[in-house]
Design a protein around this motif. Structure first.
Motif, PDB file in Angstrom:
ATOM      1  N   THR A   1     125.381  33.217  71.012  1.00  0.00           N
ATOM      2  CA  THR A   1     125.586  32.576  72.317  1.00  0.00           C
ATOM      3  C   THR A   1     125.592  33.601  73.442  1.00  0.00           C
ATOM      4  OG1 THR A   1     126.847  30.765  71.314  1.00  0.00           O
ATOM      5  CG2 THR A   1     127.147  31.128  73.680  1.00  0.00           C
ATOM      6  N   GLU A   2     126.258  34.729  73.220  1.00  0.00           N
ATOM      7  CA  GLU A   2     126.296  35.777  74.245  1.00  0.00           C
ATOM      8  C   GLU A   2     124.901  36.340  74.495  1.00  0.00           C
ATOM      9  OE1 GLU A   2     130.809  37.576  73.521  1.00  0.00           O
ATOM     10  OE2 GLU A   2     129.136  38.256  72.264  1.00  0.00           O
ATOM     11  N   THR A   3     124.122  36.498  73.439  1.00  0.00           N
ATOM     12  CA  THR A   3     122.759  37.016  73.577  1.00  0.00           C
ATOM     13  C   THR A   3     121.884  36.024  74.328  1.00  0.00           C
ATOM     14  OG1 THR A   3     123.010  38.228  71.504  1.00  0.00           O
ATOM     15  CG2 THR A   3     120.758  37.898  72.314  1.00  0.00           C
ATOM     16  N   LEU A   4     122.025  34.761  73.988  1.00  0.00           N
ATOM     17  CA  LEU A   4     121.252  33.715  74.670  1.00  0.00           C
ATOM     18  C   LEU A   4     121.571  33.719  76.172  1.00  0.00           C
ATOM     19  CD1 LEU A   4     120.695  30.150  73.284  1.00  0.00           C
ATOM     20  CD2 LEU A   4     121.214  30.484  75.692  1.00  0.00           C
ATOM     21  N   ASN A   5     122.846  33.762  76.507  1.00  0.00           N
ATOM     22  CA  ASN A   5     123.246  33.760  77.919  1.00  0.00           C
ATOM     23  C   ASN A   5     122.763  35.018  78.637  1.00  0.00           C
ATOM     24  OD1 ASN A   5     124.522  31.279  77.668  1.00  0.00           O
ATOM     25  ND2 ASN A   5     126.523  32.180  77.199  1.00  0.00           N
ATOM     26  N   TYR A   6     122.798  36.142  77.926  1.00  0.00           N
ATOM     27  CA  TYR A   6     122.313  37.398  78.508  1.00  0.00           C
ATOM     28  C   TYR A   6     120.849  37.285  78.914  1.00  0.00           C
ATOM     29  CZ  TYR A   6     120.268  42.094  78.471  1.00  0.00           C
ATOM     30  OH  TYR A   6     119.545  43.232  78.786  1.00  0.00           O
TER      31      TYR A   6
ATOM     32  N   TYR B   1     115.625  28.857  76.683  1.00  0.00           N
ATOM     33  CA  TYR B   1     115.623  29.972  75.743  1.00  0.00           C
ATOM     34  C   TYR B   1     116.439  29.536  74.553  1.00  0.00           C
ATOM     35  CZ  TYR B   1     115.952  34.523  73.572  1.00  0.00           C
ATOM     36  OH  TYR B   1     115.842  35.556  72.678  1.00  0.00           O
ATOM     37  N   GLU B   2     115.844  29.571  73.372  1.00  0.00           N
ATOM     38  CA  GLU B   2     116.551  29.146  72.174  1.00  0.00           C
ATOM     39  C   GLU B   2     116.393  30.195  71.084  1.00  0.00           C
ATOM     40  OE1 GLU B   2     116.489  25.200  70.868  1.00  0.00           O
ATOM     41  OE2 GLU B   2     116.166  24.333  72.863  1.00  0.00           O
ATOM     42  N   ILE B   3     117.460  30.430  70.373  1.00  0.00           N
ATOM     43  CA  ILE B   3     117.458  31.363  69.246  1.00  0.00           C
ATOM     44  C   ILE B   3     117.524  30.513  67.984  1.00  0.00           C
ATOM     45  CG2 ILE B   3     118.665  33.265  68.124  1.00  0.00           C
ATOM     46  CD1 ILE B   3     119.649  34.124  70.917  1.00  0.00           C
ATOM     47  N   VAL B   4     116.446  30.585  67.185  1.00  0.00           N
ATOM     48  CA  VAL B   4     116.260  29.606  66.122  1.00  0.00           C
ATOM     49  C   VAL B   4     115.929  30.250  64.775  1.00  0.00           C
ATOM     50  CG1 VAL B   4     115.415  27.916  67.806  1.00  0.00           C
ATOM     51  CG2 VAL B   4     113.766  29.346  66.582  1.00  0.00           C
ATOM     52  N   ASP B   5     116.106  29.460  63.733  1.00  0.00           N
ATOM     53  CA  ASP B   5     115.613  29.848  62.411  1.00  0.00           C
ATOM     54  C   ASP B   5     114.082  29.861  62.468  1.00  0.00           C
ATOM     55  OD1 ASP B   5     114.434  29.053  59.685  1.00  0.00           O
ATOM     56  OD2 ASP B   5     116.487  29.553  59.139  1.00  0.00           O
ATOM     57  N   GLY B   6     113.482  30.958  62.037  1.00  0.00           N
ATOM     58  CA  GLY B   6     112.043  31.117  62.168  1.00  0.00           C
ATOM     59  C   GLY B   6     111.217  30.166  61.337  1.00  0.00           C
TER      60      GLY B   6
ATOM     61  N   VAL C   1     120.260  28.457  65.677  1.00  0.00           N
ATOM     62  CA  VAL C   1     121.286  29.082  64.848  1.00  0.00           C
ATOM     63  C   VAL C   1     122.476  29.409  65.739  1.00  0.00           C
ATOM     64  CG1 VAL C   1     119.604  30.034  63.221  1.00  0.00           C
ATOM     65  CG2 VAL C   1     120.360  31.423  65.164  1.00  0.00           C
ATOM     66  N   SER C   2     123.644  29.472  65.135  1.00  0.00           N
ATOM     67  CA  SER C   2     124.851  29.799  65.899  1.00  0.00           C
ATOM     68  C   SER C   2     125.457  31.121  65.453  1.00  0.00           C
ATOM     69  CB  SER C   2     125.889  28.681  65.749  1.00  0.00           C
ATOM     70  OG  SER C   2     126.191  28.463  64.381  1.00  0.00           O
ATOM     71  N   ASP C   3     124.905  31.678  64.350  1.00  0.00           N
ATOM     72  CA  ASP C   3     125.425  32.935  63.813  1.00  0.00           C
ATOM     73  C   ASP C   3     124.259  33.761  63.279  1.00  0.00           C
ATOM     74  OD1 ASP C   3     126.561  34.604  61.350  1.00  0.00           O
ATOM     75  OD2 ASP C   3     128.230  34.198  62.711  1.00  0.00           O
TER      76      ASP C   3
ATOM     77  N   GLU D   1     123.073  33.289  59.598  1.00  0.00           N
ATOM     78  CA  GLU D   1     122.619  31.981  59.122  1.00  0.00           C
ATOM     79  C   GLU D   1     121.254  32.042  58.449  1.00  0.00           C
ATOM     80  OE1 GLU D   1     122.711  28.513  61.636  1.00  0.00           O
ATOM     81  OE2 GLU D   1     124.611  29.148  62.518  1.00  0.00           O
ATOM     82  N   SER D   2     120.447  33.030  58.814  1.00  0.00           N
ATOM     83  CA  SER D   2     119.076  33.085  58.303  1.00  0.00           C
ATOM     84  C   SER D   2     118.599  34.526  58.253  1.00  0.00           C
ATOM     85  CB  SER D   2     118.147  32.263  59.209  1.00  0.00           C
ATOM     86  OG  SER D   2     116.801  32.432  58.836  1.00  0.00           O
ATOM     87  N   ASP D   3     117.646  34.787  57.371  1.00  0.00           N
ATOM     88  CA  ASP D   3     117.011  36.101  57.314  1.00  0.00           C
ATOM     89  C   ASP D   3     115.836  36.196  58.286  1.00  0.00           C
ATOM     90  OD1 ASP D   3     118.709  37.056  55.320  1.00  0.00           O
ATOM     91  OD2 ASP D   3     117.464  36.206  53.726  1.00  0.00           O
ATOM     92  N   PHE D   4     115.515  35.079  58.942  1.00  0.00           N
ATOM     93  CA  PHE D   4     114.379  35.027  59.862  1.00  0.00           C
ATOM     94  C   PHE D   4     114.843  34.311  61.122  1.00  0.00           C
ATOM     95  CE2 PHE D   4     109.693  33.390  60.346  1.00  0.00           C
ATOM     96  CZ  PHE D   4     109.509  34.260  61.412  1.00  0.00           C
ATOM     97  N   ILE D   5     115.159  35.074  62.168  1.00  0.00           N
ATOM     98  CA  ILE D   5     115.681  34.517  63.415  1.00  0.00           C
ATOM     99  C   ILE D   5     114.806  34.968  64.579  1.00  0.00           C
ATOM    100  CG2 ILE D   5     117.638  34.463  65.016  1.00  0.00           C
ATOM    101  CD1 ILE D   5     119.498  34.748  62.656  1.00  0.00           C
TER     102      ILE D   5
END
Length: 281
Positions: A219-224, A240-245, A251-253, A256-260
Motif C-alpha cells: 500500500t505504501e509503495t502504491l501510494n508513493y 496504479y495497481e500492484i498485482v499477481d503477474g 496483492v496486499s502483501d 503473496e506471490s512469486d510474480f508481482i
C-alpha cells in the motif's frame, strides 16, 4: 517483402510456406512502428521461416472515438522499417476486409479482462480478442509475438486462445525503452516536447519504487508511485495497481506471490500512456 491486403492472398502465401514444412510467425500491430515493434519482428524473423506483421488499426478495441481518430498511421514508413529487418509479409487490410460484417462475438475472458484496463476501457479487450482471433484464423501462425508493455493484453490473449482452442504459441517479449527509460509507444509521437520531458517521470518513478518497496508495504509503495507521478505537471494517474503477474488480481502483501507486477496508466495531457514494472519475478 510482400504487402498484402486480402485475407485470401495471405492464406495462399501461408499455405505455400507450410506446404514445405515451414514455420510461420505473426506480429500483430496497429502500425506507427517503433523500435519496440522491430525487436518483436527481429525475434519473429529469427525463429520462423516466414514472418508476418499485421498493420491494422482495429476499431473495435477503441472505446474512445477521438482516440481512434487520432491514432498515428504511417503505413509507407512502416513497410520500409519492416523490410529493413527481414519481414516477409506486411498484412495491411482495410477495415472492410477484416469486418465485412459486424463482429458480434463476446468472449468470456475471465478476471484478467475485468480489472485495470478492463475496468477503465469497457469493451476494449473484447475488441482485442476479436481482431487477434481473426488474425490467427487468417494467418494460422505457429507463433505470435507480443510486447510486455501491454502486460494485461498478453494475459487476455492467452485466455482468448484457450477459448477458441488455438494451437498458436503466445510469446511475450520484454519492454523496449528509450535511453532515458521511457517505454516505447506509438502514442509517444503525439506528445509535445514539454510533455515528453514530463512523461519520462512515469518510468523513472516505477524504477525508484522497486528500491522503495524493499522497505515498505504494498500500500505504501502504491501510494508513493501515485503521489510522485501526480506531482509532475501535466501528469495524472488514472490507476496504479500492484498485482499477481498471473491472475492480475491485486496483492496486499509482497509474500503473496512469486510474480508481482505494478501496472500504471497515466494521462499526459490527452495522451494515455501505460507502463509496468516487475517487483518479483
Amino acid at each position: 517483402m510482400k504487402v498484402i491486403t486480402k485475407i485470401a492472398d495471405l492464406q495462399r502465401e501461408v499455405a505455400a510456406v507450410k506446404g514445405v514444412g515451414g514455420k510461420v510467425g505473426l506480429v500483430p500491430t496497429m502500425g506507427a512502428l517503433h523500435n519496440g515493434h522491430l525487436q518483436l519482428v527481429k525475434r519473429c524473423v529469427s525463429e520462423n521461416d516466414c514472418c508476418i506483421v499485421s498493420v491494422f488499426v482495429n476499431p473495435t478495441q477503441f472505446n474512445d472515438k477521438n482516440d481512434l481518430l487520432h491514432y498515428p498511421r504511417s503505413l509507407e514508413n512502416d513497410c520500409k522499417l519492416l523490410e529493413s529487418v527481414g519481414c516477409c509479409i506486411a498484412f495491411a487490410p482495410a477495415v472492410e476486409e477484416m469486418y465485412p460484417e459486424e463482429d458480434t462475438r463476446v468472449f468470456n475472458l475471465g478476471k484478467v479482462a475485468e480489472v485495470m484496463e478492463g475496468k477503465y476501457r469497457p469493451g476494449h479487450f473484447n475488441g482485442v480478442a476479436q481482431i487477434v482471433s481473426k488474425l490467427f484464423y487468417a494467418a494460422t501462425p505457429d507463433r505470435a509475438y507480443f510486447g510486455e508493455k501491454d502486460f494485461q493484453q498478453i494475459a487476455v490473449i492467452r485466455s482468448m486462445a484457450k477459448l477458441i482452442d488455438s494451437p498458436v504459441e503466445i510469446i511475450d517479449c520484454p519492454i523496449v525503452r528509450e535511453e532515458d527509460g521511457m517505454a516505447l509507444s506509438s502514442r509517444n509521437a503525439r506528445l509535445t516536447p514539454e510533455q515528453r520531458k514530463n512523461a519520462v517521470n512515469i518510468s523513472a518513478t516505477l524504477f525508484k519504487s522497486r528500491n522503495f518497496a524493499s522497505g515498505h508495504s504494498v500500500t505504501e509503495t502504491l501510494n508513493y508511485v501515485v503521489d510522485t507521478v501526480n506531482a509532475v505537471p501535466g501528469l495524472e494517474v488514472e490507476y496504479y495497481e500492484i498485482v499477481d503477474g498471473n491472475t492480475l488480481l491485486p496483492v496486499s502483501d509482497w509474500n503473496e506471490s512469486d510474480f508481482i507486477v505494478g501496472c500504471i496508466t497515466v494521462y499526459c495531457g490527452e495522451v494515455r500512456l501505460i507502463d509496468n514494472i516487475a517487483y518479483r519475478r
